[in-house]
Design a protein around this motif. Structure first.
Motif, PDB file in Angstrom:
ATOM      1  N   UNK A  63     -22.751  17.221  24.897  1.00 43.25           N
ATOM      2  CA  UNK A  63     -21.341  17.489  25.148  1.00 43.25           C
ATOM      3  C   UNK A  63     -20.456  17.178  23.947  1.00 43.25           C
ATOM      4  N   UNK A  64     -19.535  18.106  23.676  1.00 45.51           N
ATOM      5  CA  UNK A  64     -18.630  17.959  22.538  1.00 45.51           C
ATOM      6  C   UNK A  64     -17.797  16.690  22.627  1.00 45.51           C
ATOM      7  N   UNK A  65     -17.329  16.347  23.815  1.00 47.25           N
ATOM      8  CA  UNK A  65     -16.445  15.181  23.937  1.00 47.25           C
ATOM      9  C   UNK A  65     -17.162  13.882  23.582  1.00 47.25           C
ATOM     10  N   UNK A  72     -18.491  12.666  33.328  1.00 42.86           N
ATOM     11  CA  UNK A  72     -17.313  13.459  33.700  1.00 42.86           C
ATOM     12  C   UNK A  72     -17.504  14.927  33.329  1.00 42.86           C
ATOM     13  N   UNK A  73     -18.108  15.186  32.166  1.00 47.14           N
ATOM     14  CA  UNK A  73     -18.368  16.565  31.737  1.00 47.14           C
ATOM     15  C   UNK A  73     -19.385  17.242  32.652  1.00 47.14           C
ATOM     16  N   UNK A  74     -20.410  16.502  33.041  1.00 45.21           N
ATOM     17  CA  UNK A  74     -21.404  17.061  33.957  1.00 45.21           C
ATOM     18  C   UNK A  74     -20.769  17.407  35.295  1.00 45.21           C
ATOM     19  N   UNK A  75     -19.879  16.545  35.756  1.00 48.38           N
ATOM     20  CA  UNK A  75     -19.188  16.818  37.027  1.00 48.38           C
ATOM     21  C   UNK A  75     -18.277  18.042  36.879  1.00 48.38           C
ATOM     22  N   UNK A  76     -17.591  18.152  35.745  1.00 41.60           N
ATOM     23  CA  UNK A  76     -16.685  19.275  35.520  1.00 41.60           C
ATOM     24  C   UNK A  76     -17.436  20.600  35.503  1.00 41.60           C
ATOM     25  N   UNK A  77     -18.644  20.583  34.988  1.00 39.24           N
ATOM     26  CA  UNK A  77     -19.451  21.808  34.920  1.00 39.24           C
ATOM     27  C   UNK A  77     -20.414  21.940  36.094  1.00 39.24           C
ATOM     28  N   UNK A  78     -20.262  21.074  37.093  1.00 40.10           N
ATOM     29  CA  UNK A  78     -21.106  21.110  38.288  1.00 40.10           C
ATOM     30  C   UNK A  78     -22.593  21.046  37.922  1.00 40.10           C
ATOM     31  N   UNK A  79     -22.922  20.068  37.081  1.00 48.04           N
ATOM     32  CA  UNK A  79     -24.293  19.909  36.600  1.00 48.04           C
ATOM     33  C   UNK A  79     -24.988  18.684  37.203  1.00 48.04           C
ATOM     34  N   UNK A  80     -24.626  18.315  38.411  1.00 47.86           N
ATOM     35  CA  UNK A  80     -25.241  17.183  39.099  1.00 47.86           C
ATOM     36  C   UNK A  80     -25.135  15.920  38.244  1.00 47.86           C
ATOM     37  N   UNK A  81     -23.990  15.251  38.279  1.00 48.99           N
ATOM     38  CA  UNK A  81     -23.679  14.192  37.322  1.00 48.99           C
ATOM     39  C   UNK A  81     -24.450  12.886  37.465  1.00 48.99           C
ATOM     40  N   UNK A  82     -25.421  12.788  38.349  1.00 47.27           N
ATOM     41  CA  UNK A  82     -26.199  11.562  38.417  1.00 47.27           C
ATOM     42  C   UNK A  82     -26.974  11.368  37.129  1.00 47.27           C
ATOM     43  N   UNK A  83     -26.417  10.581  36.215  1.00 47.47           N
ATOM     44  CA  UNK A  83     -26.986  10.471  34.865  1.00 47.47           C
ATOM     45  C   UNK A  83     -28.106   9.442  34.793  1.00 47.47           C
TER      46      UNK A  83
END
Length: 200
Positions: free
Chosen positions: A84-86, A23-34
Motif C-alpha cells: 500500500x502506498x500510504x 485501514x487500506x485493506x478495509x477500504x478496498x474490501x480485502x478482508x482486513x484481518x491482518x
C-alpha cells in the motif's frame, strides 16, 4: 540504540504501519484481518533481527523504521497481493526527514533512485506481471535507508532467494511455473541481510 530500544521502536512502527495497512485493506474490501501466523512470524523475525543487530552495535533508528516498512509490506503482499502506498509514504517520509536532519539527504535520494530503477526494468519488461509497481516503490523506500550500494545488494539477495524459492516450489509441485509469487517478502529479507552485512 540498545537492544530494548531498537526492538521497541521496530514493534511500535510495525503496529502503526500495520494500522494504516489494515485501514487500506478495509477500504478496498480485502478482508482486513491482518494478523495470522505468517504476519506474526514476519514481525517476530524482523524484531529479533533488529535486536540482534543492536546488540552488535549495528544500525540506528533508520534501521528499525526500514525493517518495519519492509515487514508490513511483506505482510500485506502475502495477505492480499498489495503493497500500500500510504504505508510506503509514511515510512518513506520519516526516512527522508531523518536523512535530511543528519545531512544525508543526497545518499538517501541516490539509494531510492537506485532501488527503484533496478526494479523498474523488470517491472516494465513484464508489464507488471512479474514485478508489481508496489515492489518498485518499496525498493525506493528501502533504498532511501540503505543507500545505493546496499539497496542493490538487497535486491540481489531478494532475486536470488526468490528464484530459489520459486524453483524449489515448482520442483516439489507446491508452485506451478509461471505462477506469480509475492516479491515484497523477498525484498524485506534482502533488506535485512544487506543491512546486517553493511555494518558487520
Amino acid at each position: 540504540m540498545n537492544v530494548i530500544s531498537a526492538a521497541t521502536v521496530t514493534v511500535l512502527t510495525i503496529a502503526a504501519l500495520g494500522a494504516i495497512a489494515k485501514e487500506r485493506m478495509r477500504a478496498y474490501d480485502l478482508h482486513p484481518g491482518l494478523i495470522d501466523a505468517r504476519t506474526v512470524a514476519i514481525a517476530g523475525f524482523v524484531t529479533i533481527a533488529r535486536g540482534w543487530f543492536a546488540s552488535r552495535g549495528i544500525g540506528s533508528i533508520e534501521t528499525s523504521l526500514t525493517f518495519a516498512v519492509a515487514a508490513v509490506a511483506a505482510m500485506t503482499d502475502l495477505r492480499c497481493g498489495y503493497v500500500f502506498d500510504r504505508v510506503l509514504i509514511a515510512g518513506g517520509t520519516a526516512l527522508v526527514a531523518l536523512a535530511a536532519s543528519q545531512g544525508m539527504l543526497y545518499p538517501a535520494l541516490l539509494g531510492a533512485a537506485a532501488g527503484a530503477s533496478a526494479l523498474a526494468i523488470p517491472w516494465a519488461l513484464s508489464r507488471g506481471r512479474g514485478i508489481g509497481l508496489g515492489d518498485v516503490k518499496l525498493a525506493a523506500v528501502l533504498g532511501c535507508a540503505l543507500g545505493p550500494y546496499d539497496a542493490l545488494r538487497a535486491l540481489w539477495f531478494a532475486f536470488v532467494i526468490g528464484a530459489l524459492v520459486a524453483v524449489g516450489g515448482a520442483l516439489t509441485r507446491r508452485l506451478s511455473f509461471g505462477r506469480a509469487v509475492p516479491f515484497a517478502p523477498f525484498l524485506a529479507l534482502g533488506a535485512v541481510l544487506s543491512a546486517g552485512g553493511a555494518a558487520s
